[in-house]
Scaffold this active site. Sequence first.
Site, PDB file in Angstrom:
ATOM      1  N   SER A  95       7.964  66.147  37.309  1.00  0.00           N
ATOM      2  CA  SER A  95       8.797  65.095  37.883  1.00  0.00           C
ATOM      3  C   SER A  95       7.965  64.155  38.752  1.00  0.00           C
ATOM      4  CB  SER A  95       9.894  65.747  38.724  1.00  0.00           C
ATOM      5  OG  SER A  95      10.573  64.784  39.494  1.00  0.00           O
TER       6      SER A  95
ATOM      7  N   TYR B  10      10.000  57.248  37.260  1.00  0.00           N
ATOM      8  CA  TYR B  10      11.048  56.351  37.755  1.00  0.00           C
ATOM      9  C   TYR B  10      10.452  54.950  37.851  1.00  0.00           C
ATOM     10  CZ  TYR B  10      14.040  60.306  39.098  1.00  0.00           C
ATOM     11  OH  TYR B  10      14.824  61.418  39.086  1.00  0.00           O
TER      12      TYR B  10
ATOM     13  N   THR C 241      13.211  58.213  33.062  1.00  0.00           N
ATOM     14  CA  THR C 241      14.604  58.599  33.343  1.00  0.00           C
ATOM     15  C   THR C 241      15.426  57.343  33.585  1.00  0.00           C
ATOM     16  OG1 THR C 241      13.925  60.719  34.228  1.00  0.00           O
ATOM     17  CG2 THR C 241      16.078  59.912  34.925  1.00  0.00           C
TER      18      THR C 241
ATOM     19  N   LYS D 251      14.982  59.244  28.858  1.00  0.00           N
ATOM     20  CA  LYS D 251      15.802  60.411  29.219  1.00  0.00           C
ATOM     21  C   LYS D 251      17.078  59.941  29.909  1.00  0.00           C
ATOM     22  CE  LYS D 251      15.622  64.616  32.046  1.00  0.00           C
ATOM     23  NZ  LYS D 251      16.460  64.341  33.210  1.00  0.00           N
TER      24      LYS D 251
ATOM     25  N   HIS E  46      21.827  64.299  33.039  1.00  0.00           N
ATOM     26  CA  HIS E  46      21.119  64.782  34.230  1.00  0.00           C
ATOM     27  C   HIS E  46      21.771  66.077  34.747  1.00  0.00           C
ATOM     28  CE1 HIS E  46      18.035  62.678  36.857  1.00  0.00           C
ATOM     29  NE2 HIS E  46      18.255  63.755  37.588  1.00  0.00           N
TER      30      HIS E  46
END
Length: 381
Positions: free
Chosen positions: A109, A132, A158, A254, A278
Amino acid sequence: MRLRDCHNFHDFRTLAKRRLPGPIFNYIDGAADDEVTYRRNTASFERCDLIPNILRGVESIDLSVTVLGQKLAMPVYCSPTALQRLFHHHGERAVAAAVAKSGTMFGVSSLGTVSLEELRRAHKTPQVYQFYFHKDRSLNRAMMQRAKESGVDVMMLTVDSITGGNRERDLRTGFSIPFHLTLGGMLQFAIKPMWGINYLRHERFKLPQLDEHVDMSGGAMSIGHYFTEMLDPSMNWNDVAEMVRAWNGQFCLKGVMSVADAKRAAEIGCTGIVISNHGGRQLDGSRAPFDQLAEIVDAVGDRIDVLMDGGVQRGSHVLKALSLGAKAVGVGRFYLFPLAAAGQAGVERALGLMRAEIERDMKLMGCTSISQLTRDNLRFR
Ligand SMILES: Cc1cc2nc3c(=O)[nH]c(=O)nc-3n(C[C@H](O)[C@H](O)[C@H](O)COP(=O)(O)O)c2cc1C
């Protein structure tokens, strides 16, 4: 209760609950608003039945798949999740080591607590970097460059977190980074001293994917502020198309849920999408990924790899998703509770149980390879 007493998702969840301070357990276990979507994600698999075939000679089973250009020993991967160091003091290191042993793929992440470079050096297993999108375009370019240089295999952007979900359990406990615990939240830490001892005796909490670019030290910026101040709510398809071109490799979105978006992702050159809400942590009331899978596979499955995550707790869930046309299935809480329960050994046990369940269910279904799973195997109630 010990690790050897854990035989399924619920057992690991129970053990994790015993080990973790309440606010951290609830951060993992919780979801948005009334948590309807969270519950439905798993319930959706129960509206669908498997129809086995018999007498097909199933002594040896091949569980391998190739997805996003990566060969995986089984069709399940560990989806990227934030803050793993809080769940167990070995955090991402424990997960990556367990995943490497099982020969599958894991995600790191943007809010990971171990650097993607360190994990890349430690393991050869396919690695995804979850990204991100920031307002500062030069920051985006620098972060992508860093990921490219470190040898990340798949870029995963994402797209379902354009704003934070309303996680009311966290509001009640005061869970945030840095912690702003309520009195009740503090008491819950006080009654789990082992967690605190382990936390303090091991390496300091860090966010190395961000530290180079964002000053998160000493509470200078909270994760909440990072989301509102640094991430770009105006992100659109043109921005992503530019990112796809710049990355020039395996690129996956995603958090896709609609057929129109899946088609657009294919048009701008994405090599894959993850159908995901999510884990119910963003838009409550959003449909379950398993329920959206067939129509998205029908629309784009011949052009890009369609993956899904959300609510997966059993090998039979994976078989159902693959039968509908998913190329692989992601798990989140399925490995996070084992991580919290017992670190690397916990994740290894969970992935081992998953592998055994898929293999056993394949035999019972009369299938020797993943490609033999088709919609003929399924009926919806
Ligand atoms: C504690 C936690 C943290 C997460 N952090 C991230 C994250 O940083 N980035 C991301 O794209 N998804 C994140 N997710 C979502 C997961 O990648 C995945 O989509 C979701 O967990 C799948 O649902 P499941 O937990 O029911 O398997 C997180 C999920 C959980 C439970």
